[in-house]
Design a protein around this motif. Structure first.
Motif, short mmCIF file in Angstrom:
data_model
loop_
_atom_site.label_atom_id
_atom_site.label_comp_id
_atom_site.label_asym_id
_atom_site.label_seq_id
_atom_site.Cartn_x
_atom_site.Cartn_y
_atom_site.Cartn_z
N SER A 187 -20.57 -6.55 21.74
CA SER A 187 -21.91 -6.51 22.35
C SER A 187 -22.82 -5.73 21.41
CB SER A 187 -21.86 -5.85 23.73
OG SER A 187 -21.36 -4.53 23.63
N ILE A 188 -24.11 -5.84 21.65
CA ILE A 188 -25.08 -5.12 20.82
C ILE A 188 -26.23 -4.65 21.70
CG2 ILE A 188 -26.30 -7.23 20.15
CD1 ILE A 188 -25.68 -4.18 17.93
N PHE A 189 -26.60 -3.38 21.55
CA PHE A 189 -27.67 -2.78 22.32
C PHE A 189 -28.60 -2.05 21.36
CE2 PHE A 189 -23.95 -2.93 25.03
CZ PHE A 189 -24.44 -3.53 26.19
N ALA A 190 -29.87 -1.93 21.77
CA ALA A 190 -30.85 -1.22 20.94
C ALA A 190 -30.49 0.25 20.80
CB ALA A 190 -32.24 -1.37 21.55
N SER A 191 -29.78 0.80 21.79
CA SER A 191 -29.39 2.22 21.73
C SER A 191 -28.41 2.50 20.60
CB SER A 191 -28.78 2.65 23.06
OG SER A 191 -27.65 1.85 23.38
N SER A 192 -27.76 1.46 20.06
CA SER A 192 -26.84 1.65 18.94
C SER A 192 -27.57 1.80 17.61
CB SER A 192 -25.88 0.45 18.84
OG SER A 192 -25.15 0.28 20.03
N MET A 193 -28.89 1.59 17.60
CA MET A 193 -29.66 1.59 16.35
C MET A 193 -30.56 2.82 16.27
SD MET A 193 -28.36 -1.12 15.37
CE MET A 193 -27.42 -2.42 16.15
N GLN A 194 -30.00 3.98 16.58
CA GLN A 194 -30.78 5.21 16.57
C GLN A 194 -31.07 5.67 15.15
OE1 GLN A 194 -31.99 6.67 19.23
NE2 GLN A 194 -30.92 5.52 20.83
N LEU A 195 -32.06 6.56 15.03
CA LEU A 195 -32.43 7.14 13.73
C LEU A 195 -31.25 7.87 13.10
CD1 LEU A 195 -34.46 8.11 11.56
CD2 LEU A 195 -35.05 9.98 13.12
N ILE A 196 -30.37 8.44 13.94
CA ILE A 196 -29.26 9.22 13.40
C ILE A 196 -28.35 8.37 12.53
CG2 ILE A 196 -27.76 8.83 15.40
CD1 ILE A 196 -28.16 12.08 13.34
N VAL A 197 -28.31 7.06 12.76
CA VAL A 197 -27.50 6.18 11.91
C VAL A 197 -28.03 6.22 10.47
CG1 VAL A 197 -26.71 3.82 11.53
CG2 VAL A 197 -26.90 4.71 13.85
N SER A 198 -29.36 6.12 10.32
CA SER A 198 -29.96 6.21 8.99
C SER A 198 -29.71 7.57 8.36
CB SER A 198 -31.46 5.94 9.07
OG SER A 198 -31.73 4.63 9.52
N ILE A 199 -29.80 8.64 9.17
CA ILE A 199 -29.54 9.98 8.65
C ILE A 199 -28.10 10.11 8.17
CG2 ILE A 199 -29.54 12.43 9.23
CD1 ILE A 199 -32.32 11.17 9.12
N ASN A 200 -27.17 9.53 8.94
CA ASN A 200 -25.77 9.56 8.53
C ASN A 200 -25.56 8.86 7.18
OD1 ASN A 200 -25.00 10.91 10.83
ND2 ASN A 200 -24.32 9.10 11.91
N VAL A 201 -26.24 7.73 7.00
CA VAL A 201 -26.08 6.97 5.75
C VAL A 201 -26.64 7.77 4.57
CG1 VAL A 201 -26.65 4.83 4.56
CG2 VAL A 201 -26.11 4.78 6.98
N VAL A 202 -27.80 8.39 4.77
CA VAL A 202 -28.37 9.23 3.70
C VAL A 202 -27.44 10.40 3.39
CG1 VAL A 202 -30.30 10.73 3.08
CG2 VAL A 202 -30.74 8.58 4.27
N SER A 203 -26.86 11.00 4.45
CA SER A 203 -25.93 12.12 4.24
C SER A 203 -24.71 11.69 3.45
CB SER A 203 -25.51 12.70 5.59
OG SER A 203 -26.61 13.14 6.34
N ILE A 204 -24.22 10.50 3.72
CA ILE A 204 -23.05 9.98 2.98
C ILE A 204 -23.36 9.93 1.49
CG2 ILE A 204 -21.73 7.87 2.54
CD1 ILE A 204 -21.81 7.37 5.57
N ILE A 205 -24.54 9.45 1.14
CA ILE A 205 -24.90 9.32 -0.28
C ILE A 205 -25.06 10.69 -0.92
CG2 ILE A 205 -26.71 8.51 -1.83
CD1 ILE A 205 -27.18 6.20 0.04
N ILE A 206 -25.67 11.64 -0.19
CA ILE A 206 -25.88 12.98 -0.76
C ILE A 206 -24.55 13.68 -0.97
CG2 ILE A 206 -26.85 15.25 -0.27
CD1 ILE A 206 -29.14 13.82 1.17
N VAL A 207 -23.68 13.63 0.03
CA VAL A 207 -22.39 14.33 -0.07
C VAL A 207 -21.49 13.63 -1.08
CG1 VAL A 207 -20.28 14.90 1.20
CG2 VAL A 207 -22.51 15.29 2.25
N GLY A 208 -21.47 12.30 -1.08
CA GLY A 208 -20.61 11.58 -2.01
C GLY A 208 -21.10 11.63 -3.44
#
Length: 581
Positions: free
Chosen positions: A485-506
């Protein structure tokens, strides 16, 4: 500098260690970690954290004073470490005593009698006097650790960190190994208890890690030189054997680990796909995008709409047909987003992309577009991938029959996600070494100079957005069939923040670094569900530590590494050339 002033430094460091210990106690981390053991029925993870804090204060105080004196004397080291640890213990003891006299829970919710019992080793207020002794002994251990030669100190430090990690994941290792039969099951019970490592397991791991670390320190250079002296054919053979072994482990892992670990690896692969896409935009081209989740949402909603047998299904087509369409839709949306922001740079670009991401999320969950995207109800009943033929669509809420192999659970979708992540990593690696990749890096360094050199800024930037969006769209497509299933609540800003954090830490611009960052920031918290409430605290601490200790990332790109340490290499004194006889 006077010795009194030097030891005042040790007291200040001890006070900071005590503040850290109180902070972790008052947010509930010590209490949560105390439910797990490092050594079963001997020491809990909570006690281990307090021990580590006091030991670290002793180590840091000793190192600080040695640096100030430009010399390392054993007596000064021991006094500084003991004083720092003692100060840490006194501060925590004062807090426990104060909590026994007045009710602190009106201000600090976690300041409960249960916490005080944990801090005093289950002796309550009567055990307050133990804390200064505990802190002094731990600080003395930290001073002794610093005083050891480097060849001994480094292996011991690695062994302590390894034991902490093994204790955190002891339950996971035990379950995986017990699922096997014969000697492996017996070994699991010998090394791992119900809540932590066994005493004999702790001793074995500690000794083995120290031995391996010392052996590697002594032989690593000769091993690397020996590998470099091999002919190219021999080096290629070794790499192929290692890749084949890795592929064998990857293919068989879901069968021995169970669905939970398979799902965690799927999530790591999905975030790695998004991070590899953002790495093109941010790491290669230098374009910060804080609304990257929008491309993930486009891929997810496209597959959901095309494959769902629910009320919002449109075509009821196969997953394998829907995925290329979802990737194309994400690429088109990347171009749509990229065109308006091509002339924006820096922080303004980050804010603009953040706005686009929020607009997509709000529209997907709005009542205005609910007839098309389901609104708050989302899209449910998404058809699972089928390796074979699908039967005819019968009616709403009835899935099509799969005449073949259905990828219904995490253990099956694991192979799709892993294949997608490997494919995207290969494409990103080829792009990085291409002419287009060099153009992106030139834009990242200086747009004006890149344009003066003949690089088409509009076309090159737009390609970065389009290809990055395609990677994220593929991740969204796989995520949809994983969840069903897919809901709009799964597309929060924190997902983008997590992806940016992955790049910075990695490591910004590093493809292996992105994968390592996804494992560290997504895989480890998922495996440690009982401490997931502290995920963002750990994120923040990890980012701060990375910026201070290793700003280039865990696995940095050689280009970024040269840029960050360019001044250091210039300031380093050059070796004098030998005069000719």
């Amino acid at each position: 500098m006077k010795k009194d002033n030097l030891f005042w430094f040790a007291i200040r460091i001890g006070l900071l260690g005590g503040i850290v210990g109180l902070f972790l106690s008052l947010i509930g981390m010590i209490e949560v970690f105390s439910k797990r053991d490092v050594i079963e029925n001997v020491i809990t993870l909570g006690d281990f954290m307090l021990l580590a804090i006091a030991l670290a204060t002793g180590f840091i105080a000793t190192r600080t004073i040695s640096n100030l004196l430009n010399q390392s004397k054993l007596v000064n080291n021991l006094m500084a470490g003991t004083l720092a640890g003692l100060t840490t213990g006194i501060l925590i003891a004062a807090f426990v005593w104060l909590g026994s006299q007045i009710n602190l829970r009106a201000v600090f919710l976690n300041a409960s009698p249960a916490l005080f019992d944990l801090l005093t080793f289950k002796r309550g207020a009567a055990g307050v006097w133990l804390l200064p002794e505990f802190g002094a002994i731990a600080g003395l251990m930290g001073a002794l650790l610093f005083s050891l030669p480097e060849k001994f100190r480094q292996p011991i430090t690695r062994a302590i960190i390894f034991l902490f990690g093994m204790a955190l994941f002891s339950g996971l290792f035990r379950v995986v190994m017990i699922n096997q039969s014969g000697n492996i099951e017996k070994l699991a019970k010998y090394l791992f208890g119900q809540t932590g490592l066994t005493l004999q397991g702790t001793i074995i791991f500690f000794v083995v890690v120290i031995a391996i670390s010392m052996l590697w320190s002594a032989r690593s250079q000769s091993i690397q030189d020996g590998f470099a002296r091999l002919p190219k054919k021999g080096q290629t053979t070794i790499r192929v054997v290692l890749l084949a072994l890795l592929a064998y482990i990857a293919l068989g892992l879901p069968q021995v680990s169970g669905p939970f670990i398979a799902q965690v690896i799927v999530l790591v692969c999905l975030y790695a796909m998004m991070a590899l896409g953002l790495n093109i935009t941010l790491g290669f081209a230098g374009l910060l995008d804080l609304g990257f989740v929008a491309f993930f949402a486009v891929g997810a909603y496209t597959v959901g709409l095309l494959t769902s047998y629910g009320p919002f299904g449109l075509q009821h087509i196969s997953f394998w047909v829907a995925v290329p369409i979802a990737v194309l839709a994400s690429m088109m949306f990347g171009a749509f987003l990229g065109l308006p922001v091509l002339g924006i740079r820096g922080d303004y670009l980050a804010i603009a992309t953040l706005g686009f991401g929020e607009i997509v999320r709000l529209l997907a969950g709005s009542d205005f577009l609910a007839p098309f995207f389901g609104g708050p109800q989302g899209i449910i009943g998404i058809q699972k991938p089928c390796l074979g033929t699908l039967g005819e669509f019968v009616r709403v809420d009835v899935p099509r029959v799969c005449n073949g192999i259905e990828f219904g659970g995490p253990k099956e979708i694991y192979y799709i996600a892993l294949t997608g992540a490997i494919l995207i990593a290969f494409i990103a690696w080829r792009l990085q070494r291409s002419r287009l990749g060099r153009a992106w890096m030139a834009i990242r360094e200086d747009e004006d100079v890149a344009e003066a050199l003949g690089i088409n800024l509009i076309q090159t930037k737009l390609l970065a957005y389009i290809l990055g969006a395609a990677f994220a769209g593929l991740g969204g497509a796989i995520f949809t069939v994983l969840v069903g299933s897919i809901f709009a609540s799964s597309m929060q800003l924190i997902v983008s923040i997590n992806v940016v954090s992955i790049i910075i830490v990695g490591g910004i611009g590093s493809i292996p670094g992105v994968i390592v960052g996804a494992i560290a920031l997504i895989g480890l918290p998922e495996l440690l569900r009982e401490v997931s409430e502290f995920r963002y605290l750990l994120y923040g601490a990890a980012l701060i530590m990375m910026m201070i200790a290793k700003p280039e990332g865990l696995w940095p790109s050689p280009t970024i590494l040269r840029e960050l340490h360019h001044e250091e290499s210039e300031l380093a004194p050059s070796k004098p050339s030998k005069a000719k006889a």
